[in-house]
Design a protein around this motif. Structure first.
Motif, PDB file in Angstrom:
ATOM      1  N   GLY A  57       0.779  -1.231   0.000  1.00 39.90           N
ATOM      2  CA  GLY A  57       0.000   0.000   0.000  1.00 39.90           C
ATOM      3  C   GLY A  57       0.811   1.283   0.000  1.00 39.90           C
ATOM      4  O   GLY A  57       0.259   2.365  -0.073  1.00 39.90           O
ATOM      5  N   LYS A  58       2.123   1.171   0.086  1.00 41.89           N
ATOM      6  CA  LYS A  58       3.009   2.343   0.077  1.00 41.89           C
ATOM      7  C   LYS A  58       3.534   2.563  -1.341  1.00 41.89           C
ATOM      8  O   LYS A  58       3.883   1.617  -2.044  1.00 41.89           O
ATOM      9  CB  LYS A  58       4.186   2.161   1.034  1.00 41.89           C
ATOM     10  CG  LYS A  58       3.780   1.930   2.474  1.00 41.89           C
ATOM     11  CD  LYS A  58       3.339   3.212   3.116  1.00 41.89           C
ATOM     12  CE  LYS A  58       3.052   2.997   4.586  1.00 41.89           C
ATOM     13  NZ  LYS A  58       2.464   4.142   5.213  1.00 41.89           N
ATOM     14  N   ILE A  59       3.647   3.839  -1.714  1.00 44.55           N
ATOM     15  CA  ILE A  59       4.110   4.208  -3.053  1.00 44.55           C
ATOM     16  C   ILE A  59       5.485   4.838  -2.955  1.00 44.55           C
ATOM     17  O   ILE A  59       5.743   5.663  -2.087  1.00 44.55           O
ATOM     18  CB  ILE A  59       3.141   5.222  -3.702  1.00 44.55           C
ATOM     19  CG1 ILE A  59       1.743   4.628  -3.836  1.00 44.55           C
ATOM     20  CG2 ILE A  59       3.657   5.691  -5.059  1.00 44.55           C
ATOM     21  CD1 ILE A  59       0.676   5.646  -4.214  1.00 44.55           C
ATOM     22  N   SER A  60       6.370   4.452  -3.872  1.00 40.81           N
ATOM     23  CA  SER A  60       7.654   5.149  -4.017  1.00 40.81           C
ATOM     24  C   SER A  60       7.876   5.452  -5.489  1.00 40.81           C
ATOM     25  O   SER A  60       7.349   4.773  -6.365  1.00 40.81           O
ATOM     26  CB  SER A  60       8.810   4.321  -3.437  1.00 40.81           C
ATOM     27  OG  SER A  60       8.977   3.133  -4.164  1.00 40.81           O
ATOM     28  N   LEU A  61       8.634   6.499  -5.736  1.00 45.66           N
ATOM     29  CA  LEU A  61       8.942   6.931  -7.096  1.00 45.66           C
ATOM     30  C   LEU A  61      10.438   7.176  -7.188  1.00 45.66           C
ATOM     31  O   LEU A  61      11.017   7.815  -6.305  1.00 45.66           O
ATOM     32  CB  LEU A  61       8.177   8.213  -7.420  1.00 45.66           C
ATOM     33  CG  LEU A  61       8.398   8.843  -8.795  1.00 45.66           C
ATOM     34  CD1 LEU A  61       7.123   9.524  -9.256  1.00 45.66           C
ATOM     35  CD2 LEU A  61       9.538   9.829  -8.801  1.00 45.66           C
ATOM     36  N   THR A  62      11.068   6.652  -8.236  1.00 43.20           N
ATOM     37  CA  THR A  62      12.486   6.903  -8.491  1.00 43.20           C
ATOM     38  C   THR A  62      12.670   7.236  -9.962  1.00 43.20           C
ATOM     39  O   THR A  62      11.946   6.734 -10.827  1.00 43.20           O
ATOM     40  CB  THR A  62      13.377   5.691  -8.137  1.00 43.20           C
ATOM     41  OG1 THR A  62      12.951   4.560  -8.905  1.00 43.20           O
ATOM     42  CG2 THR A  62      13.313   5.354  -6.666  1.00 43.20           C
ATOM     43  N   THR A  63      13.634   8.098 -10.223  1.00 43.30           N
ATOM     44  CA  THR A  63      13.982   8.421 -11.601  1.00 43.30           C
ATOM     45  C   THR A  63      15.403   8.938 -11.648  1.00 43.30           C
ATOM     46  O   THR A  63      15.945   9.418 -10.647  1.00 43.30           O
ATOM     47  CB  THR A  63      13.008   9.464 -12.213  1.00 43.30           C
ATOM     48  OG1 THR A  63      13.315   9.637 -13.610  1.00 43.30           O
ATOM     49  CG2 THR A  63      13.111  10.800 -11.509  1.00 43.30           C
ATOM     50  N   LYS A  64      16.002   8.820 -12.807  1.00 44.40           N
ATOM     51  CA  LYS A  64      17.341   9.369 -13.050  1.00 44.40           C
ATOM     52  C   LYS A  64      17.330   9.903 -14.481  1.00 44.40           C
ATOM     53  O   LYS A  64      16.905   9.214 -15.413  1.00 44.40           O
ATOM     54  CB  LYS A  64      18.401   8.282 -12.911  1.00 44.40           C
ATOM     55  CG  LYS A  64      19.823   8.818 -12.986  1.00 44.40           C
ATOM     56  CD  LYS A  64      20.855   7.699 -12.873  1.00 44.40           C
ATOM     57  CE  LYS A  64      20.939   7.237 -11.448  1.00 44.40           C
ATOM     58  NZ  LYS A  64      22.081   6.340 -11.207  1.00 44.40           N
ATOM     59  N   PHE A  65      17.764  11.153 -14.634  1.00 42.41           N
ATOM     60  CA  PHE A  65      17.765  11.766 -15.961  1.00 42.41           C
ATOM     61  C   PHE A  65      18.876  12.800 -16.046  1.00 42.41           C
ATOM     62  O   PHE A  65      19.431  13.209 -15.038  1.00 42.41           O
ATOM     63  CB  PHE A  65      16.401  12.407 -16.283  1.00 42.41           C
ATOM     64  CG  PHE A  65      15.962  13.464 -15.311  1.00 42.41           C
ATOM     65  CD1 PHE A  65      16.240  14.801 -15.550  1.00 42.41           C
ATOM     66  CD2 PHE A  65      15.275  13.124 -14.156  1.00 42.41           C
ATOM     67  CE1 PHE A  65      15.834  15.786 -14.651  1.00 42.41           C
ATOM     68  CE2 PHE A  65      14.855  14.101 -13.255  1.00 42.41           C
ATOM     69  CZ  PHE A  65      15.142  15.429 -13.510  1.00 42.41           C
ATOM     70  N   ASN A  66      19.178  13.214 -17.265  1.00 35.81           N
ATOM     71  CA  ASN A  66      20.192  14.241 -17.498  1.00 35.81           C
ATOM     72  C   ASN A  66      19.514  15.588 -17.720  1.00 35.81           C
ATOM     73  O   ASN A  66      18.476  15.676 -18.363  1.00 35.81           O
ATOM     74  CB  ASN A  66      21.057  13.884 -18.702  1.00 35.81           C
ATOM     75  CG  ASN A  66      21.931  12.694 -18.411  1.00 35.81           C
ATOM     76  OD1 ASN A  66      22.451  12.535 -17.314  1.00 35.81           O
ATOM     77  ND2 ASN A  66      22.091  11.818 -19.392  1.00 35.81           N
ATOM     78  N   LEU A  67      20.157  16.626 -17.172  1.00 34.82           N
ATOM     79  CA  LEU A  67      19.632  17.979 -17.249  1.00 34.82           C
ATOM     80  C   LEU A  67      20.708  18.885 -17.845  1.00 34.82           C
ATOM     81  O   LEU A  67      21.828  18.940 -17.324  1.00 34.82           O
ATOM     82  CB  LEU A  67      19.271  18.453 -15.841  1.00 34.82           C
ATOM     83  CG  LEU A  67      18.613  19.795 -15.696  1.00 34.82           C
ATOM     84  CD1 LEU A  67      17.130  19.664 -16.054  1.00 34.82           C
ATOM     85  CD2 LEU A  67      18.734  20.271 -14.272  1.00 34.82           C
ATOM     86  N   THR A  68      20.380  19.558 -18.926  1.00 37.73           N
ATOM     87  CA  THR A  68      21.307  20.496 -19.549  1.00 37.73           C
ATOM     88  C   THR A  68      21.148  21.856 -18.873  1.00 37.73           C
ATOM     89  O   THR A  68      20.082  22.474 -18.931  1.00 37.73           O
ATOM     90  CB  THR A  68      21.048  20.601 -21.063  1.00 37.73           C
ATOM     91  OG1 THR A  68      21.166  19.298 -21.628  1.00 37.73           O
ATOM     92  CG2 THR A  68      22.034  21.540 -21.732  1.00 37.73           C
ATOM     93  N   LEU A  69      22.199  22.297 -18.207  1.00 45.62           N
ATOM     94  CA  LEU A  69      22.135  23.510 -17.394  1.00 45.62           C
ATOM     95  C   LEU A  69      21.786  24.755 -18.204  1.00 45.62           C
ATOM     96  O   LEU A  69      21.032  25.611 -17.743  1.00 45.62           O
ATOM     97  CB  LEU A  69      23.450  23.704 -16.644  1.00 45.62           C
ATOM     98  CG  LEU A  69      23.789  22.599 -15.640  1.00 45.62           C
ATOM     99  CD1 LEU A  69      25.154  22.853 -15.009  1.00 45.62           C
ATOM    100  CD2 LEU A  69      22.723  22.479 -14.577  1.00 45.62           C
ATOM    101  N   ALA A  70      22.302  24.871 -19.412  1.00 50.04           N
ATOM    102  CA  ALA A  70      22.046  26.060 -20.234  1.00 50.04           C
ATOM    103  C   ALA A  70      20.556  26.218 -20.552  1.00 50.04           C
ATOM    104  O   ALA A  70      20.083  27.341 -20.754  1.00 50.04           O
ATOM    105  CB  ALA A  70      22.856  25.997 -21.518  1.00 50.04           C
ATOM    106  N   ASP A  71      19.801  25.107 -20.561  1.00 53.68           N
ATOM    107  CA  ASP A  71      18.356  25.187 -20.809  1.00 53.68           C
ATOM    108  C   ASP A  71      17.639  25.985 -19.727  1.00 53.68           C
ATOM    109  O   ASP A  71      16.519  26.454 -19.923  1.00 53.68           O
ATOM    110  CB  ASP A  71      17.742  23.787 -20.882  1.00 53.68           C
ATOM    111  CG  ASP A  71      18.172  23.011 -22.110  1.00 53.68           C
ATOM    112  OD1 ASP A  71      18.752  23.614 -23.045  1.00 53.68           O
ATOM    113  OD2 ASP A  71      17.927  21.784 -22.140  1.00 53.68           O
ATOM    114  N   TYR A  72      18.292  26.131 -18.570  1.00 49.66           N
ATOM    115  CA  TYR A  72      17.721  26.867 -17.449  1.00 49.66           C
ATOM    116  C   TYR A  72      18.554  28.103 -17.106  1.00 49.66           C
ATOM    117  O   TYR A  72      18.474  28.620 -16.000  1.00 49.66           O
ATOM    118  CB  TYR A  72      17.579  25.929 -16.239  1.00 49.66           C
ATOM    119  CG  TYR A  72      16.609  24.821 -16.549  1.00 49.66           C
ATOM    120  CD1 TYR A  72      15.244  24.999 -16.371  1.00 49.66           C
ATOM    121  CD2 TYR A  72      17.050  23.616 -17.094  1.00 49.66           C
ATOM    122  CE1 TYR A  72      14.346  24.006 -16.695  1.00 49.66           C
ATOM    123  CE2 TYR A  72      16.156  22.612 -17.423  1.00 49.66           C
ATOM    124  CZ  TYR A  72      14.807  22.808 -17.228  1.00 49.66           C
ATOM    125  OH  TYR A  72      13.910  21.822 -17.569  1.00 49.66           O
TER     126      TYR A  72
END
Length: 181
Positions: free
Chosen positions: A141-156
């Motif tokens: 009944g417990k939910i967990s979420l995991t993710t891993k991704f790349n982020l391009t800093l110049a986009d922000y």
């Protein structure tokens, strides 16, 4: 017999209702990692909050940027500075998204599900659309979420224009998210 059946129906109804409600968490870990020939940089943040709504797939995270902790104080100073993230002006990063393939995630059944999260990510006052895979795990009944991704800093609009910091951080960083609801 009739009482037993009514009790079972009430429990099933309660369980399904509980699963369908929004769930919030403060049990989060956001990490980013940058690697360059000069040095590796890792920062960890355990102060984010998140909400997931199994009924409609809404996913929201709010991440206080000054809560990232670094190995070296100078790294933290650069990260928070006006020349990089200006965390006084832009104190939070925010993801507002939805599980696009909600029909593939069964919040009422133990298991591990690949979710496609789409939405808007705001960092440094800049908002961009995102589409990333996340693993949603349901256990007892417990939910967990995991993710891993790349982020391009110049986009922000995150970048040092010159000097040593500009060569010590990668143009793209790896972001890892773990949330337990």
């Amino acid at each position: 017999m009739k009482t037993k059946l009514l009790t079972i129906i009430a429990l099933v109804t309660f369980s399904l209702t509980a699963v369908a409600q929004k769930q919030a968490t403060t049990k989060t870990h956001f990490k980013f990692f940058s690697t360059t020939p000069a040095e590796n940089i890792e920062a960890n943040n355990y102060a984010a909050v998140g909400v997931i709504d199994p009924s409609n797939g809404d996913v929201v995270f709010s991440v206080p940027m000054q809560s990232f902790e670094f190995e070296k104080a100078l790294m933290q100073e650069h990260f928070n500075s006006k020349k990089f993230l200006d965390t006084k002006t832009n104190p939070k990063a925010k993801l507002t998204g939805k599980i696009a393939n909600l029909d593939k995630v069964n919040f009422a059944k133990d298991g591990s599900y690949i979710a496609q999260v789409v939405g808007d990510l705001t960092i440094n006052g800049v908002t961009n659309p995102v589409k990333e895979k996340a693993t949603i795990t349901v256990k007892n009944g417990k939910i967990s979420l995991t993710t891993k991704f790349n982020l391009t800093l110049a986009d922000y609009k995150v970048a040092f224009k010159s000097g040593k910091p500009s060569t010590n951080i990668a143009k793209t960083v790896e972001v890892t998210v773990e949330a337990n609801y």
